[in-house]
Design a protein around this motif. Structure first.
Motif, PDB file in Angstrom:
ATOM      1  N   SER A   7       9.396  41.923 123.438  1.00  0.00           N
ATOM      2  CA  SER A   7       8.878  43.156 122.872  1.00  0.00           C
ATOM      3  C   SER A   7       9.617  43.466 121.575  1.00  0.00           C
ATOM      4  O   SER A   7      10.833  43.311 121.496  1.00  0.00           O
ATOM      5  CB  SER A   7       9.073  44.305 123.859  1.00  0.00           C
ATOM      6  N   CYS A   9      10.267  46.265 120.531  1.00  0.00           N
ATOM      7  CA  CYS A   9      10.910  47.570 120.703  1.00  0.00           C
ATOM      8  C   CYS A   9      12.397  47.478 120.337  1.00  0.00           C
ATOM      9  O   CYS A   9      13.102  46.567 120.759  1.00  0.00           O
ATOM     10  CB  CYS A   9      10.774  48.047 122.136  1.00  0.00           C
ATOM     11  N   TRP A  33       1.119  46.329 126.058  1.00  0.00           N
ATOM     12  CA  TRP A  33       2.021  45.193 125.822  1.00  0.00           C
ATOM     13  C   TRP A  33       2.184  44.294 127.044  1.00  0.00           C
ATOM     14  O   TRP A  33       2.040  43.079 126.958  1.00  0.00           O
ATOM     15  CB  TRP A  33       3.383  45.689 125.343  1.00  0.00           C
ATOM     16  N   LYS A  41       0.106  39.023 121.892  1.00  0.00           N
ATOM     17  CA  LYS A  41       1.438  39.555 121.578  1.00  0.00           C
ATOM     18  C   LYS A  41       1.911  39.059 120.218  1.00  0.00           C
ATOM     19  O   LYS A  41       2.482  39.823 119.440  1.00  0.00           O
ATOM     20  CB  LYS A  41       2.454  39.161 122.661  1.00  0.00           C
TER      21      LYS A  41
END
Length: 58
Positions: A7, A9, A33, A41
């Motif tokens: 991810s 993030c 996600w 992705k």
């Protein structure tokens, strides 16, 4: 080839409209996600990186 796409993030979850200025993803991309397959992705990460480059930084 890496099997897992991490991810993007960065634990700076700050939304401006529907865009996180920490990772560059939209709310919908963040929500979906975990359900996304690897190709989706990869595309999401590329789009997020492009968005981040357009965000003005102080």
């Amino acid at each position: 080839m890496a099997k897992k796409i991490e991810s993007p993030c960065v634990s700076v979850c700050q939304l401006t409209g529907d865009l996180c200025i920490g990772c560059g993803r939209t709310i919908e991309e963040i929500r979906h996600w975990k359900a996304m397959k690897r190709p989706e992705k990869m595309k999401t990460v590329k789009r997020a990186n492009k968005r981040l480059k357009k965000i003005p930084r102080d």
